[in-house]
Scaffold this motif. Structure first.
Motif, PDB file in Angstrom:
ATOM      1  N   ASP A 300      19.673  39.600  25.402  1.00 46.16           N
ATOM      2  CA  ASP A 300      18.282  39.900  25.735  1.00 46.16           C
ATOM      3  C   ASP A 300      17.415  39.721  24.488  1.00 46.16           C
ATOM      4  N   ASP A 389       7.646  45.180  29.334  1.00 42.75           N
ATOM      5  CA  ASP A 389       8.874  44.503  28.932  1.00 42.75           C
ATOM      6  C   ASP A 389      10.031  44.900  29.850  1.00 42.75           C
ATOM      7  N   TYR A 390      11.089  44.079  29.826  1.00 44.12           N
ATOM      8  CA  TYR A 390      12.287  44.353  30.609  1.00 44.12           C
ATOM      9  C   TYR A 390      13.004  45.622  30.148  1.00 44.12           C
ATOM     10  N   GLN A 391      12.689  46.122  28.967  1.00 39.96           N
ATOM     11  CA  GLN A 391      13.419  47.281  28.453  1.00 39.96           C
ATOM     12  C   GLN A 391      13.153  48.552  29.253  1.00 39.96           C
ATOM     13  N   ASN A 393      11.419  48.144  32.594  1.00 40.17           N
ATOM     14  CA  ASN A 393      11.059  47.685  33.933  1.00 40.17           C
ATOM     15  C   ASN A 393      12.210  46.887  34.529  1.00 40.17           C
ATOM     16  N   ASP A 399      17.857  43.929  32.622  1.00 40.88           N
ATOM     17  CA  ASP A 399      16.820  44.884  32.207  1.00 40.88           C
ATOM     18  C   ASP A 399      17.488  46.173  31.755  1.00 40.88           C
TER      19      ASP A 399
END
Length: 413
Positions: A300, A389-391, A393, A399
């Motif tokens: 990621d 951000d994917y962190q 969501n 994610d």
């Protein structure tokens, strides 16, 4: 959030979260609210409470979350399995099998260990009620399926009660739900001190466990490198909860590179092809490690360190499993969630598949994503906001809250 900004946040967030109390502040582009409590939990709309209190320094807190509005009573000792009118509220083993497309049998020869702090004197009797209610095969000391020991591997003396009875009941029931034919080893640490819990993991492995679930943690800190070796046993799958405080400081032991870190989802029945819908649970822990380097198999882009989580399962107390217990805050049937539910369940799934040697770390999952449901939707950013951000969501692909997704059969395991 760009990498430089995220890295700066990672270096400073432990101090920031520990001292954030009275007001909302902006730190490195991240919104920090007064609710940010490193050892606490992100609770529901007034109907959820922590099973365990705040942890003292150097100790872990269990991540079980109890629904306070569900009181199922003593219920169903010896009832006929499947009597729907009398089954307790909450998801049962058949529900979870349906949601994750898992077989009803498997796991013979596998021993799943759960590591907890202190003794639950009624653990075996309560487990019998759960398994009888849902028609699962008996798992007792007498038939050799269930075994309870202290952190030295002896059946006596057992440690004093540390208030983790609900956690222990949840762990036993979730392993049973995932893998009814597995043997279960309960290793009870003397205290919630990380050295006691780590020694308990070593004992579990020495006694033959091939999957070890750890439904507890504390915010990572410098010095955790000393305890990380307790959670590295090639040939054995070590699984840990990602936490229940949402996005922020990564939780140890979930942040250790040798551990399969398990996040959480909200799981509900639906009129679609799968029969279920799943989104990120608002309390699921996620975070970028400030102390452990990013493993080669994790790619990621916006976290320079080890990112949590790797995989997930249902953890939302609002959509959680039915659990039976009679100590430390539960008096019969109840609904209990938190990533304390998803970690033992995933340990049971790994055991069901029967290939624990694939998990000296979580790398196998990252190359077998076709065997997972990709969870899209939902977030865990109510305390900290990662700026889309994917962190924090749940997005397509990897994610933080749900990792690579949830089991879709056994292909990823």
């Amino acid at each position: 959030m760009n990498i430089r900004k995220r890295s700066a946040f990672a270096r400073n967030r432990i101090h920031i979260l520990a001292t954030a109390v009275a007001a909302t502040a902006m730190v490195a582009g991240v919104t920090v609210s007064a609710e940010a409590t490193p050892s606490g939990s992100l609770q529901g709309a007034g109907n959820v409470k922590n099973a365990c209190g705040l942890a003292k320094p150097g100790r872990a807190r269990c991540f079980a979350e109890i629904r306070t509005d569900v009181h199922g009573g003593k219920g169903v000792r010896g009832q006929v399995a499947g009597a729907a009118a009398t089954l307790p509220q909450g998801l049962g083993p058949a529900d979870l099998r349906s949601a994750y497309k898992l077989p009803a049998i498997g796991g013979r020869g596998q021993t799943v260990a759960i590591v907890d702090a202190g003794d639950d004197a009624t653990a075996e009797a309560d487990l019998t009620v759960y398994r009888t209610t849902y028609g699962l095969p008996a798992c007792t000391t007498a038939n050799g399926c269930f075994h309870k020991v202290n952190q030295r591997g002896a059946t006596t003396p057992l440690p004093a009660d540390q208030g983790w009875g609900v956690e222990i009941a949840l762990d036993l029931d979730m392993v049973s739900a995932a893998c009814p034919q597995c043997h279960i080893l309960l290793v009870e640490g003397d205290t919630a001190d990380f050295n006691d819990l780590g020694l308990s993991v070593n004992t579990a492995v020495s006694l033959g466990a091939k999957e070890v679930s750890n439904s507890y943690g504390a915010t990572e800190q410098n010095g955790d490198q000393v305890i990380a070796p307790y959670y590295s046993h090639p040939g054995v799958a070590i699984v840990a909860s990602s936490g229940d405080s949402g996005y922020g400081v990564a939780s140890a032991p979930a942040a250790f590179p040798s551990v399969v870190a398990v996040g959480g989802t909200s799981l509900t029945k639906a009129a679609n092809a799968r029969g279920w819908t799943e989104t990120a649970w608002r309390g699921a822990g996620s975070g970028c490690s400030a102390w452990f380097a990013k493993p080669a198999w994790q790619t990621d882009p916006n976290c320079p360190g080890r990112m949590v989580a790797d995989v997930a399962a249902d953890a939302d107390p609002q959509t959680g499993p039915a659990i039976y217990g009679t100590t430390d805050g539960i008096t019969g049937w109840g609904i209990v969630g938190g990533t304390s539910a998803s970690s033992p369940y995933l340990a049971g799934v790994i055991a069901l598949a029967g290939h624990p040697q694939r998990f000296p770390d979580a790398s196998y999952l990252y190359s077998h994503t076709s065997g997972l449901y990709d969870v899209v939707g939902g977030a865990n950013n109510e305390v900290l906001d990662c700026g889309g951000d994917y962190q924090c969501n749940a997005v397509a692909g990897y994610d933080g809250p749900t990792g690579l997704g949830t089991p879709h059969g056994l292909g990823a395991f």
